[in-house]
Design a protein around this motif. Structure first.
Motif, PDB file in Angstrom:
ATOM      1  N   PHE A 129      -3.233  -3.742 -25.547  1.00 29.75           N
ATOM      2  CA  PHE A 129      -3.330  -3.821 -24.092  1.00 29.75           C
ATOM      3  C   PHE A 129      -3.290  -5.275 -23.644  1.00 29.75           C
ATOM      4  O   PHE A 129      -3.892  -6.149 -24.263  1.00 29.75           O
ATOM      5  N   SER A 130      -2.556  -5.541 -22.575  1.00 32.54           N
ATOM      6  CA  SER A 130      -2.450  -6.891 -22.038  1.00 32.54           C
ATOM      7  C   SER A 130      -2.710  -6.850 -20.542  1.00 32.54           C
ATOM      8  O   SER A 130      -2.334  -5.896 -19.845  1.00 32.54           O
ATOM      9  N   SER A 131      -3.352  -7.916 -20.047  1.00 32.03           N
ATOM     10  CA  SER A 131      -3.633  -7.989 -18.607  1.00 32.03           C
ATOM     11  C   SER A 131      -2.358  -8.108 -17.790  1.00 32.03           C
ATOM     12  O   SER A 131      -2.356  -7.801 -16.591  1.00 32.03           O
ATOM     13  N   TRP A 132      -1.269  -8.559 -18.438  1.00 29.22           N
ATOM     14  CA  TRP A 132      -0.013  -8.674 -17.696  1.00 29.22           C
ATOM     15  C   TRP A 132       0.530  -7.304 -17.308  1.00 29.22           C
ATOM     16  O   TRP A 132       1.353  -7.198 -16.395  1.00 29.22           O
ATOM     17  N   TRP A 133       0.105  -6.250 -17.990  1.00 24.94           N
ATOM     18  CA  TRP A 133       0.534  -4.910 -17.598  1.00 24.94           C
ATOM     19  C   TRP A 133       0.062  -4.570 -16.191  1.00 24.94           C
ATOM     20  O   TRP A 133       0.782  -3.962 -15.392  1.00 24.94           O
ATOM     21  N   ILE A 134      -1.163  -4.970 -15.888  1.00 22.37           N
ATOM     22  CA  ILE A 134      -1.714  -4.688 -14.555  1.00 22.37           C
ATOM     23  C   ILE A 134      -0.906  -5.426 -13.493  1.00 22.37           C
ATOM     24  O   ILE A 134      -0.563  -4.863 -12.441  1.00 22.37           O
ATOM     25  N   TYR A 135      -0.583  -6.705 -13.766  1.00 26.28           N
ATOM     26  CA  TYR A 135       0.198  -7.483 -12.804  1.00 26.28           C
ATOM     27  C   TYR A 135       1.568  -6.832 -12.583  1.00 26.28           C
ATOM     28  O   TYR A 135       2.059  -6.734 -11.444  1.00 26.28           O
ATOM     29  N   GLY A 136       2.184  -6.371 -13.667  1.00 27.74           N
ATOM     30  CA  GLY A 136       3.492  -5.740 -13.531  1.00 27.74           C
ATOM     31  C   GLY A 136       3.425  -4.441 -12.745  1.00 27.74           C
ATOM     32  O   GLY A 136       4.308  -4.147 -11.927  1.00 27.74           O
ATOM     33  N   LEU A 137       2.363  -3.652 -12.974  1.00 31.89           N
ATOM     34  CA  LEU A 137       2.207  -2.383 -12.255  1.00 31.89           C
ATOM     35  C   LEU A 137       2.032  -2.616 -10.757  1.00 31.89           C
ATOM     36  O   LEU A 137       2.617  -1.910  -9.929  1.00 31.89           O
ATOM     37  N   VAL A 138       1.222  -3.617 -10.392  1.00 29.25           N
ATOM     38  CA  VAL A 138       1.021  -3.930  -8.972  1.00 29.25           C
ATOM     39  C   VAL A 138       2.332  -4.357  -8.330  1.00 29.25           C
ATOM     40  O   VAL A 138       2.670  -3.949  -7.204  1.00 29.25           O
ATOM     41  N   ALA A 139       3.121  -5.177  -9.064  1.00 28.25           N
ATOM     42  CA  ALA A 139       4.403  -5.626  -8.512  1.00 28.25           C
ATOM     43  C   ALA A 139       5.356  -4.460  -8.303  1.00 28.25           C
ATOM     44  O   ALA A 139       6.053  -4.372  -7.274  1.00 28.25           O
ATOM     45  N   VAL A 140       5.397  -3.515  -9.253  1.00 31.68           N
ATOM     46  CA  VAL A 140       6.272  -2.345  -9.120  1.00 31.68           C
ATOM     47  C   VAL A 140       5.854  -1.496  -7.926  1.00 31.68           C
ATOM     48  O   VAL A 140       6.698  -1.000  -7.162  1.00 31.68           O
ATOM     49  N   LEU A 141       4.534  -1.312  -7.731  1.00 26.44           N
ATOM     50  CA  LEU A 141       4.059  -0.519  -6.593  1.00 26.44           C
ATOM     51  C   LEU A 141       4.437  -1.164  -5.268  1.00 26.44           C
ATOM     52  O   LEU A 141       4.835  -0.478  -4.316  1.00 26.44           O
ATOM     53  N   LEU A 142       4.305  -2.492  -5.189  1.00 26.52           N
ATOM     54  CA  LEU A 142       4.663  -3.183  -3.943  1.00 26.52           C
ATOM     55  C   LEU A 142       6.148  -3.043  -3.643  1.00 26.52           C
ATOM     56  O   LEU A 142       6.554  -2.781  -2.506  1.00 26.52           O
ATOM     57  N   ILE A 143       6.970  -3.229  -4.710  1.00 35.66           N
ATOM     58  CA  ILE A 143       8.416  -3.104  -4.496  1.00 35.66           C
ATOM     59  C   ILE A 143       8.777  -1.675  -4.093  1.00 35.66           C
ATOM     60  O   ILE A 143       9.583  -1.440  -3.183  1.00 35.66           O
ATOM     61  N   GLY A 144       8.130  -0.693  -4.763  1.00 35.54           N
ATOM     62  CA  GLY A 144       8.403   0.704  -4.418  1.00 35.54           C
ATOM     63  C   GLY A 144       7.979   1.044  -3.008  1.00 35.54           C
ATOM     64  O   GLY A 144       8.667   1.788  -2.289  1.00 35.54           O
ATOM     65  N   PHE A 145       6.836   0.481  -2.595  1.00 33.88           N
ATOM     66  CA  PHE A 145       6.367   0.743  -1.230  1.00 33.88           C
ATOM     67  C   PHE A 145       7.368   0.216  -0.212  1.00 33.88           C
ATOM     68  O   PHE A 145       7.668   0.882   0.788  1.00 33.88           O
ATOM     69  N   GLN A 146       7.870  -0.988  -0.493  1.00 34.25           N
ATOM     70  CA  GLN A 146       8.832  -1.563   0.442  1.00 34.25           C
ATOM     71  C   GLN A 146      10.124  -0.758   0.461  1.00 34.25           C
ATOM     72  O   GLN A 146      10.732  -0.541   1.509  1.00 34.25           O
ATOM     73  N   LEU A 147      10.552  -0.298  -0.738  1.00 33.98           N
ATOM     74  CA  LEU A 147      11.810   0.443  -0.797  1.00 33.98           C
ATOM     75  C   LEU A 147      11.694   1.802  -0.138  1.00 33.98           C
ATOM     76  O   LEU A 147      12.531   2.211   0.662  1.00 33.98           O
ATOM     77  N   PHE A 148      10.644   2.539  -0.498  1.00 28.67           N
ATOM     78  CA  PHE A 148      10.522   3.902   0.003  1.00 28.67           C
ATOM     79  C   PHE A 148      10.123   3.947   1.476  1.00 28.67           C
ATOM     80  O   PHE A 148      10.266   4.961   2.129  1.00 28.67           O
ATOM     81  N   SER A 149       9.556   2.861   1.969  1.00 30.07           N
ATOM     82  CA  SER A 149       9.246   2.816   3.406  1.00 30.07           C
ATOM     83  C   SER A 149      10.415   2.288   4.209  1.00 30.07           C
ATOM     84  O   SER A 149      10.351   2.187   5.420  1.00 30.07           O
ATOM     85  N   SER A 150      11.500   1.943   3.490  1.00 29.02           N
ATOM     86  CA  SER A 150      12.654   1.383   4.182  1.00 29.02           C
ATOM     87  C   SER A 150      13.543   2.503   4.707  1.00 29.02           C
ATOM     88  O   SER A 150      13.697   3.551   4.075  1.00 29.02           O
ATOM     89  N   ASP A 151      14.142   2.266   5.809  1.00 31.19           N
ATOM     90  CA  ASP A 151      15.053   3.247   6.393  1.00 31.19           C
ATOM     91  C   ASP A 151      16.383   3.300   5.664  1.00 31.19           C
ATOM     92  O   ASP A 151      17.164   4.223   5.839  1.00 31.19           O
ATOM     93  N   ASP A 152      16.657   2.286   4.815  1.00 32.58           N
ATOM     94  CA  ASP A 152      17.937   2.233   4.128  1.00 32.58           C
ATOM     95  C   ASP A 152      18.079   3.353   3.112  1.00 32.58           C
ATOM     96  O   ASP A 152      19.183   3.735   2.751  1.00 32.58           O
ATOM     97  N   LEU A 153      16.927   3.889   2.621  1.00 32.75           N
ATOM     98  CA  LEU A 153      16.998   4.958   1.637  1.00 32.75           C
ATOM     99  C   LEU A 153      17.347   6.287   2.291  1.00 32.75           C
ATOM    100  O   LEU A 153      17.711   7.232   1.616  1.00 32.75           O
ATOM    101  N   ALA A 154      17.122   6.381   3.594  1.00 32.61           N
ATOM    102  CA  ALA A 154      17.577   7.564   4.325  1.00 32.61           C
ATOM    103  C   ALA A 154      19.008   7.322   4.781  1.00 32.61           C
ATOM    104  O   ALA A 154      19.684   6.431   4.300  1.00 32.61           O
ATOM    105  N   SER A 155      19.445   8.131   5.753  1.00 33.80           N
ATOM    106  CA  SER A 155      20.830   7.985   6.241  1.00 33.80           C
ATOM    107  C   SER A 155      20.893   7.062   7.447  1.00 33.80           C
ATOM    108  O   SER A 155      21.791   7.167   8.267  1.00 33.80           O
ATOM    109  N   THR A 156      19.934   6.183   7.622  1.00 33.30           N
ATOM    110  CA  THR A 156      19.897   5.275   8.764  1.00 33.30           C
ATOM    111  C   THR A 156      20.952   4.191   8.605  1.00 33.30           C
ATOM    112  O   THR A 156      21.174   3.676   7.518  1.00 33.30           O
ATOM    113  N   LYS A 157      21.601   3.855   9.734  1.00 40.15           N
ATOM    114  CA  LYS A 157      22.670   2.871   9.718  1.00 40.15           C
ATOM    115  C   LYS A 157      22.445   1.866  10.833  1.00 40.15           C
ATOM    116  O   LYS A 157      21.955   2.212  11.902  1.00 40.15           O
TER     117      LYS A 157
END
Length: 667
Positions: free
Chosen positions: A14-42
């Motif tokens: 186990f490494s503490s860097w895993w936690i940092y990576g998980l937080v970064a993935v969640l932030l990126i996912g939040f931004q992506l999935f909350s974006s209108d670009d993933l829907a059919s918005t133009k």
């Protein structure tokens, strides 16, 4: 019961860097999935929006006032039109009517609102216009945390760098800096060295074997009332096998073995050394019975209170005090044995050397000829030899060599054979390796004038001649005028291994050493700077005769040598100025007497000296056999049989008688 197969892959740590990576993935996912670009918005523009309004395609416009963005929702009829084909295709996200089909960025809110209202009024539209604000609480919260995260991350990084390592293990973090750095030997994973790998050193090996037996079977010794020794100190010159003995103990002992160096206790922080000593002995007691090995213990075991001119608190002394307490103090555990090694036993503190701490002092001396043969047998195992080597011969050719030197000879011989493109190592490769180690690398391209070469040849021939004529001088092996290392020429001798040395033996050796300069004086009537190493050697020998061994009649049976090393930093001599003057006079007198003696020997054998020097100039390297052809065999050579020695003495006495008769006739 069968052993389990350990071929299964190890689980990742186990490494503490895993936690940092998980937080970064969640932030990126939040931004992506909350974006209108993933829907059919133009994205669209204001002019296109006005066109859509006039055509009646817009059902609702949501104006976000805090981001200057407008979201456009189309009617169901508009979704079937060709112009809106790009946004009418079904998105992979569920829209449920909450996802807009278009978004646009507007400039001034009042102008944008007036334009929409005017179009809506002119075309009598029922388009819904709403105003709202988009929540950015999570983003604002993350942005407010970012400076604190950066500061904490930099602090953790700096603390790890200051403590000298990664996060795992003792000493890896700033809070573990007082932990011991000792390595716990694991016989399953570490390279195993046994007592079979230790050649020679019978006495020392027997002592350490008994220490291992103490821990394996303590009842055998304690049943008679004896106590297990607390420590053993290995003392001896460098390269004699002190650390190798400790490795053998680690390989043979079936108990935990802690290994570290004396310098591992020293740190830039105050109190760390004593803390590491406490932690080391705590670990050893928890795993007792156990062995602790401290290599180069003189790093922390030097005598206390010496040369402390600053008057400050010495961290090394605190470490030594803690070590003394742990080895023999209240609450000590007798099932922990301490092994230590040093080649500077004279500087160690007396409290460390007393019985009860280091009960045994094991002296590991340079190997004799028999032990050198055994060491050669060990180091020749992995080497592919071209012939059956005479190990007795190799042992005779390496007087004064330590175990490390012999290992170096074997390795160098293998390298020389490989350099010659040979398939195996021969006897000559070993002789070349000895020459390489003793004399240095040959420099055949060194520029030497003919006059200098002749001087060097007579110089080396002078050494060979005088040593051949004197009884106690070391017998010659070979002479060369090929430059090696820092020397322009060299003569190899095979000294007799003596335990005690008498004055006549020392004087013969000094005379042979002065033979080089004496030859220059006899042949050229000039001397040169080429005798520097010779002068240094004879000066040390003469000084030792006068000031150390008490072999001078004028000074008498006195010695000014301190074996304890207590006066090594003294500022005054242990004798008066008058005695110092006498010492200087006696040293000079001894050297000059041997110099004149060498001149006499060379003058009496000038023709043979010249013949030897000319042969040396011709061949560049000559051996013992060449000297025997010129001078004949030595009458005092130990290899000669008694009958041959008597014949030689008789023939020489006849020659002397004939020469005396010729002198008498001429007179």
């Amino acid at each position: 019961m069968a052993k389990e197969n350990n071929t299964s892959p190890k689980k990742p740590k186990f490494s503490s860097w895993w936690i940092y990576g998980l937080v970064a993935v969640l932030l990126i996912g939040f931004q992506l999935f909350s974006s209108d670009d993933l829907a059919s918005t133009k994205k669209t523009t204001t002019s296109e929006l006005q066109e859509y309004l006039r055509n009646g395609d817009v059902q609702k416009i949501l104006i976000i006032t805090n981001t200057n963005q407008a979201k456009v929702f189309l009617t169901d009829e508009a979704m079937t039109k060709e112009v809106h084909k790009d946004v009418s295709e079904k998105s992979f996200l569920p829209t449920s009517g909450s996802v807009p089909q278009y978004t646009l960025d507007y400039g001034d809110l009042q102008i944008f609102q007036n334009e929409i209202t005017e179009i809506k009024k002119d075309n009598n539209l029922d388009t819904i216009i709403e105003f709202g604000k988009e929540s950015t609480a999570i983003l604002d919260f993350l942005l407010s945390l970012l400076p604190f995260v950066l500061i904490i991350g930099i602090w953790i990084y700096l603390m790890r760098r200051m403590s000298g390592g990664g996060g795992g293990g003792a000493g890896g973090q700033i809070f573990n800096i007082g932990k011991s750095k000792a390595k716990l030997f694991d016989e399953k994973t570490d390279t195993r060295t046994s007592f079979k790998d230790v050649a020679g050193l019978e006495g020392a090996k027997e002592e350490v074997e008994e220490i291992v037996e103490f821990l394996r079977n303590p009842d055998k010794y304690t049943s008679l009332g004896g106590k297990i020794p607390k420590g053993a100190l290995l003392v001896g010159p460098p390269g004699t096998g002190k650390t190798l003995l400790a490795k053998a103990v680690a390989g043979e002992a079936k108990v935990p073995f802690f290994s570290l160096s004396g310098s591992d206790f020293v740190e830039m922080f105050v109190g760390v050394g004593a803390s590491r000593v406490r932690d080391l002995f705590k670990q050893a007691k928890d795993k007792s019975p156990a062995i602790i090995f401290i290599d180069e213990i003189d790093a922390i075991g030097r005598a206390r209170g010496k040369n402390n001119f600053t008057g400050s608190n010495d961290e090394r002394e605190n470490t030594l005090n803690q070590l003394l307490t742990e080895m023999d103090g209240f609450g000590t555990n007798t099932n922990v044995i301490v092994l230590a090694a040093t080649n500077r036993a004279d500087v160690l503190d007396k409290a460390l050397m007393r019985a009860g701490r280091f009960d045994r002092q094991i002296y590991v001396d340079l190997p004799d000829i028999r032990e050198r043969k055994e060491i050669f047998e060990v180091h020749l195992r992995p080497i592919k030899t071209a012939e059956t080597l005479d190990l007795d011969f190799l042992a005779r050719q390496t007087p004064g060599f330590s175990g490390a030197d012999i290992a170096n000879v074997c390795n160098e011989a293998a390298l020389i054979a490989a350099r010659k493109e040979q398939k195996a190592v021969s006897r000559q490769d070993f002789l070349d390796a000895v020459d390489r180690i003793v004399g240095g690398l040959e420099k055949k391209n060194k520029i030497i004038t003919p006059g200098e070469k002749e001087t060097i040849a007579y110089h080396e021939a002078g050494h060979a001649t005088v040593s051949w004529m004197l009884e106690h001088a070391a017998p010659l092996v070979k002479v060369t005028i090929v430059p090696r290392g820092q020397s322009l020429g060299a003569a190899w001798y095979l000294p007799e291994e003596r335990l005690i040395v008498r004055p006549d033996q020392m004087l013969d050796e000094m005379c042979a050493t002065m033979g080089g300069r004496a030859a220059e004086k006899v042949i050229f009537d000039k001397i040169s700077t080429g005798a520097l190493s010779d002068l240094e050697k004879v000066t040390k020998q003469a000084k030792a005769m006068v000031t150390i061994y008490g072999l001078n009649d004028t000074i008498g049976n006195l010695t000014y040598y301190d074996s304890s090393g207590q006066d090594s930093y003294g500022f005054s001599k242990p004798y008066s100025e008058e005695t110092a003057r006498k010492i200087d006079e006696e040293i000079s007198k001894i050297i000059e007497e041997q110099y004149q003696r060498a001149i006499k020997v060379l003058t009496d054998n000038k023709d043979k000296l010249t013949t030897l020097a000319q042969r040396l100039l011709e061949k560049e390297v000559i051996f013992k056999e060449d000297l025997e052809k010129i001078f004949g065999k030595r009458t005092f050579d130990k290899d000669l049989k008694e009958e041959e020695r008597q014949k030689l003495e008789t023939s020489e006495s006849k020659k002397d008688a004939e020469e005396d008769e010729k002198v008498a006739e001429n007179s």
